[in-house]
Design an enzyme around this catalytic site. Structure first.
Site, PDB file in Angstrom:
ATOM      1  CG  PHE A  33      32.556  32.180  32.423  1.00  0.00           C
ATOM      2  CD1 PHE A  33      32.923  32.577  33.841  1.00  0.00           C
ATOM      3  CD2 PHE A  33      31.283  31.987  32.143  1.00  0.00           C
ATOM      4  CE1 PHE A  33      31.779  32.826  34.686  1.00  0.00           C
ATOM      5  CE2 PHE A  33      30.303  32.188  32.995  1.00  0.00           C
ATOM      6  CZ  PHE A  33      30.572  32.525  34.193  1.00  0.00           C
ATOM      7  CB  SER A  84      41.410  37.363  38.453  1.00  0.00           C
ATOM      8  OG  SER A  84      42.092  36.961  39.588  1.00  0.00           O
ATOM      9  CE1 TYR A 111      43.965  33.825  34.324  1.00  0.00           C
ATOM     10  CE2 TYR A 111      44.817  34.603  36.480  1.00  0.00           C
ATOM     11  CZ  TYR A 111      43.877  34.170  35.969  1.00  0.00           C
ATOM     12  OH  TYR A 111      42.551  34.442  36.570  1.00  0.00           O
ATOM     13  CE  LYS A 163      40.976  36.280  33.711  1.00  0.00           C
ATOM     14  NZ  LYS A 163      39.738  35.937  32.768  1.00  0.00           N
ATOM     15  CG  PHE A 198      38.354  38.009  46.264  1.00  0.00           C
ATOM     16  CD1 PHE A 198      37.573  38.861  45.455  1.00  0.00           C
ATOM     17  CD2 PHE A 198      39.580  38.430  46.963  1.00  0.00           C
ATOM     18  CE1 PHE A 198      37.893  40.197  45.725  1.00  0.00           C
ATOM     19  CE2 PHE A 198      39.817  39.975  46.808  1.00  0.00           C
ATOM     20  CZ  PHE A 198      39.045  40.686  46.101  1.00  0.00           C
ATOM     21  CG  ASN A 199      41.547  32.258  45.746  1.00  0.00           C
ATOM     22  OD1 ASN A 199      41.539  33.605  46.058  1.00  0.00           O
ATOM     23  ND2 ASN A 199      42.315  31.579  45.836  1.00  0.00           N
ATOM     24  CG  ASN A 222      48.426  24.782  38.426  1.00  0.00           C
ATOM     25  OD1 ASN A 222      49.604  24.232  38.432  1.00  0.00           O
ATOM     26  ND2 ASN A 222      47.899  24.937  37.371  1.00  0.00           N
ATOM     27  CG  ASN A 223      43.302  26.786  41.305  1.00  0.00           C
ATOM     28  OD1 ASN A 223      43.092  26.738  40.175  1.00  0.00           O
ATOM     29  ND2 ASN A 223      43.947  27.956  41.353  1.00  0.00           N
ATOM     30  CG  ASP A 247      51.420  31.723  46.265  1.00  0.00           C
ATOM     31  OD1 ASP A 247      50.560  31.711  45.601  1.00  0.00           O
ATOM     32  OD2 ASP A 247      51.678  30.504  46.958  1.00  0.00           O
TER      33      ASP A 247
END
Ligand code: UD1
Length: 346
Positions: free
Chosen positions: A82, A126, A153, A157, A182-183, A202-203, A302
């Site tokens: 992780f 991700s 970022y 991944k 996912f989220n 941020n999330n 986004d």
């Protein structure tokens, strides 16, 4: 009993996974440099499971220190990786930090796994690798093309997935499972562990709970002019405990020799897309708390809408993310209230 090495095990998804691993009977050693986590998380894991995981305060980029961890725990049979930097905006400001942290640590890990003959890896990837999937790829499954990343970022991944494919080709003994999240949202039902954002979140979910508890003045909803039913972006919000359980199943599958490919890829999502405004309104409904918010302009970078086709994980791993949204949002709220209590006690 077999031991699992969990890098980033003091972090948000990592800590929930350590709980599930221990509850399934695994021994765990956590490697974490605490750059975006707190050692008290280990206390939380112990309080939930009645068992303290071994903890090594080591940076995965420190090859020698990391090597010693493998020496100290010769019973490691699999690694869940992780540990990574994960703030999209920061990665744009400090790309080299992201490439060093996220790429360097995986390279060290794969070298050390080969050296110490540890042959099973689960990697945290991700849905960011899909970018904005085309219309005919929504919901998105694992065969959808990966798209050029929108941030350093996201690129780490993408590159890390490639490194794993290349290394699994070269190291004939290596098996890997790439999990595309996912989220992830919510917290353990005990409210003893949860998300601990560093500074201003941020999330979406931590921003909502921090606003509801009074730490932030107002939530900004980034855009209501997207091509979605209510105009706000759509994501697949998955309960972090459901997500954690998938890691145990992925480890079991590799250890039982059931993996059919050297590298298996799974989407981990619910299969259901929810808009930002649906999340906000459901949060207000289930908690009864006032949540001041306003609609502002779009956030750069986004994605408009993305949600998972989790059929492969459902069938192959025998896993399903089915915790109701109300319950997930309440768990996040309970955790935020617990943090408030802790602050007040200080
Ligand atoms: C982001 C990253 C993703 C990464 C993940 C890690 C982008 C484009 N994607 O996902 O690559 O894997 O974080 O956690 O940055 N929102 C608001 N107000 C807020 C915060 C968020 O309206 O204060 C909205 C966003 O516009 C988005 C949704 O909530 O539509 C979810 O945002 P967030 O939680 O940041 O996740 P992602 O952007 O999906």
């Amino acid at each position: 009993m077999a031991r699992i090495l969990v890098t980033g095990g003091a972090g948000y998804i990592g800590s929930h996974t350590v709980v599930e691993l221990q509850e399934s009977g695994y021994d765990v050693v956590v490697v974490d440099n605490l750059s975006n986590s707190d050692v008290t998380v280990i206390d939380g894991i112990e309080a939930i499971t009645g068992k303290r995981p071994n903890f090594e305060n080591v940076d995965c980029n420190d090859y020698i220190g990391f090597d010693k961890v493998f020496d100290r725990y010769p019973d490691i049979v699999a690694v869940i990786h992780f540990a990574a930097s994960k703030a999209v905006g920061e990665s744009v400001e400090k790309p080299l930090l992201y490439y060093r942290n996220n790429i360097g640590s995986l390279v060290n890990l794969l070298e050390l796994m080969q050296k110490h003959k540890v042959n099973n890896l689960v990697f945290s990837s991700s849905c960011t690798v899909y970018g904005q999937p085309d219309k005919d790829h929504l919901p998105v499954n694992e065969t959808a093309p990966r798209k050029e990343a929108l941030s350093p970022y996201g690129n780490t991944k993408h590159i890390n997935e490639d490194i794993i494919f290349d290394q699994s080709h070269a190291n004939k003994s290596l098996h890997a499972t790439i999990l595309r999240y996912f989220n992830p949202i919510g917290a353990h039902p005990s409210a003893l562990i949860g998300e601990l954002p560093n500074g201003v979140p941020n999330n979406l979910l931590p921003f909502i709970t921090q606003t509801a508890v009074g730490l932030r003045e107002q939530l900004k909803v980034f855009g209501n002019d997207y091509n979605t039913p209510d105009g706000s972006c759509i994501r697949d919000y998955i309960y972090v405990v459901d997500l954690a359980k998938a890691h145990v199943l992925a480890v079991n599958r590799m250890l039982e020799g059931k993996a059919t490919d050297k590298v298996e890829v799974f989407n981990l999502g619910t299969g259901r897309g929810l808009s930002v405004l649906e999340i906000v309104n459901t949060f207000i409904k289930v908690t009864g708390v006032d949540l001041p918010y306003k609609i502002v302009g779009r956030r750069e970078g986004d994605i408009e809408k993305v949600w998972a086709d989790p059929t492969k994980a459902n069938k192959v791993l025998g896993w399903k993310a089915d915790t109701p949204t109300d319950e997930i949002l309440l768990s996040a709220w309970k955790w935020e209230l617990n943090l408030k209590k802790k602050r007040e006690r200080k």
